[in-house]
Design an enzyme around this catalytic site. Structure first.
Site, mmCIF file in Angstrom:
data_model
loop_
_atom_site.group_PDB
_atom_site.id
_atom_site.type_symbol
_atom_site.label_atom_id
_atom_site.label_comp_id
_atom_site.label_asym_id
_atom_site.label_seq_id
_atom_site.Cartn_x
_atom_site.Cartn_y
_atom_site.Cartn_z
ATOM 1 N N TYR A 3 -2.303 -0.059 9.698
ATOM 2 C CA TYR A 3 -2.810 -1.176 9.055
ATOM 3 C C TYR A 3 -1.298 -0.924 8.030
ATOM 4 C CZ TYR A 3 -3.827 -1.120 3.468
ATOM 5 O OH TYR A 3 -4.089 -1.681 2.271
ATOM 6 N N SER B 32 0.665 -1.066 -0.160
ATOM 7 C CA SER B 32 0.346 0.206 -0.008
ATOM 8 C C SER B 32 0.476 1.760 -0.537
ATOM 9 C CB SER B 32 -0.667 -0.095 1.288
ATOM 10 O OG SER B 32 -1.210 1.623 0.919
#
Length: 346
Positions: free
Chosen positions: A163, A138
């Protein structure tokens, strides 16, 4: 759809019922691949949405669906070892607990799914001789990196939320397996993917549904945040390129658009394609959020031949057309339910 980037084989795709995964499976099946999809249908959003994504796949003889939890290594291995076509030639690991804000509420859950799940898959690949491993990372791993646009050569990364930290840890686990166990690991840092089938919690989809319903949309901070939006078709193209990559044992690539668009500009563009006006509900800036994402894509262009083909306005129009069709279909289903003498869904 992107052109084929490797000789068809047997791909193990985790998260293959989701937004990006289902588009990737479409592409692979169309090009003659055998696909084993692993998905646990996490209740993060409505399971029916994922079931709808994969409905056409279930009719394909080259497709197998396994509902399994990546955290349970023994059960996962038993499921994956069931015979189906040829041995796996590549693992594409897209599955993860997603969402920046939710990770602040459940950091341990994100660690367990995203890190233990990745570890279990890497162990499986090593044990069974699967040599190619593609990992969905990501853009959030960059945190507040001040050098823009962000480049893979930036090493002093400090993620701002749990995350993001799990994604960076996944890249590092991949390095261990590439360096020590001879696995080829290709990590792809996705930059704000949008388009048809987008998760309903993501900004464009969430905003669009609220706007069409005449409800206010939440805007955090002063609306000055910017994102490097990447259309799903570009993501599938980048993943296909990574599946075929053999230039080194370990590589990380940015997979983005190399263009930033401000949040308020995004809202105005949504107003145009939806033919409605947004009602903004201003809210405090959320902790863990990044002010801007911006991908330097020189490396992926050079090594994987990646090219951006869909500009934001075109992608947004396609998304809007898909959403309006989906809402018409849902309204039709509700009408059928009413006509059967049952209560319509709320």
């Amino acid at each position: 759809m992107p052109p084929a980037t490797s000789v068809p084989g047997h791909a193990l795709v985790t998260g293959g019922a989701g937004f990006i995964g289902s588009h990737l499976v479409d592409s692979l099946l169309a090009d003659g691949w055998t696909v084993t999809c692993v998905d646990n249908f996490d209740p993060y959003y409505d399971e029916a949405t994922k079931r709808r994504n994969i409905a056409p796949h279930l009719e394909h003889r080259g497709y197998r669906l396994l509902q399994a939890d990546l955290r349970d290594a023994a059960t996962l291995e038993a499921a994956l070892d069931q015979p189906f076509g040829s041995p796996y030639s590549v693992i594409v690991h897209l599955a993860a607990k997603a969402g920046v804000r939710n990770s602040l509420l459940d950091p341990l859950g994100y660690q367990m799914t995203n890190m233990v799940g990745t570890q279990n898959l890497l162990s499986y690949a090593h044990k069974h001789g699967v040599k190619q491993f593609v990992f969905a990372s990501s853009s959030s791993v960059y945190g507040d990196c001040p050098r823009l646009p962000w480049s893979e050569s930036d090493l002093d990364l400090l993620p701002l939320n749990p995350y993001a930290s799990t994604k960076l840890a996944g890249e590092q686990l991949g390095y261990v397996y590439a360096r020590t166990f001879g696995l080829r690991f290709v990590g792809l840092r996705f930059f704000t993917v949008y388009g048809e089938r987008q998760r309903p919690d993501l900004a464009i989809h969430k905003f669009a549904r609220l706007m069409l319903a005449g409800k206010p949309i939440p805007v955090y901070g002063d609306g000055s945040s910017e994102r490097d939006f990447t259309y799903w078709d570009e993501i599938v193209s980048g993943v296909r390129g990574a599946m075929a990559y053999d230039g080194s044992a370990y590589e990380i690539f940015n997979l983005g658009n190399n263009r930033t668009i401000g949040l308020l500009d995004t809202i105005r563009k949504l107003e145009n394609v939806l033919g409605t006006t947004a009602k903004i509900e201003w809210q405090d800036w959320q902790p863990g959020e990044m002010r801007r994402t911006w991908a330097n894509i020189d490396k992926i262009e050079r090594l994987l031949g990646y090219r951006v083909k869909t500009d934001f306005d075109t992608g947004l129009k396609r998304f809007a057309a898909w959403l309006e069709q989906r809402l018409r279909e849902d309204a039709g289903i509700g009408l059928l339910v009413n006509n059967a003498g049952m209560a319509a869904p709320g």
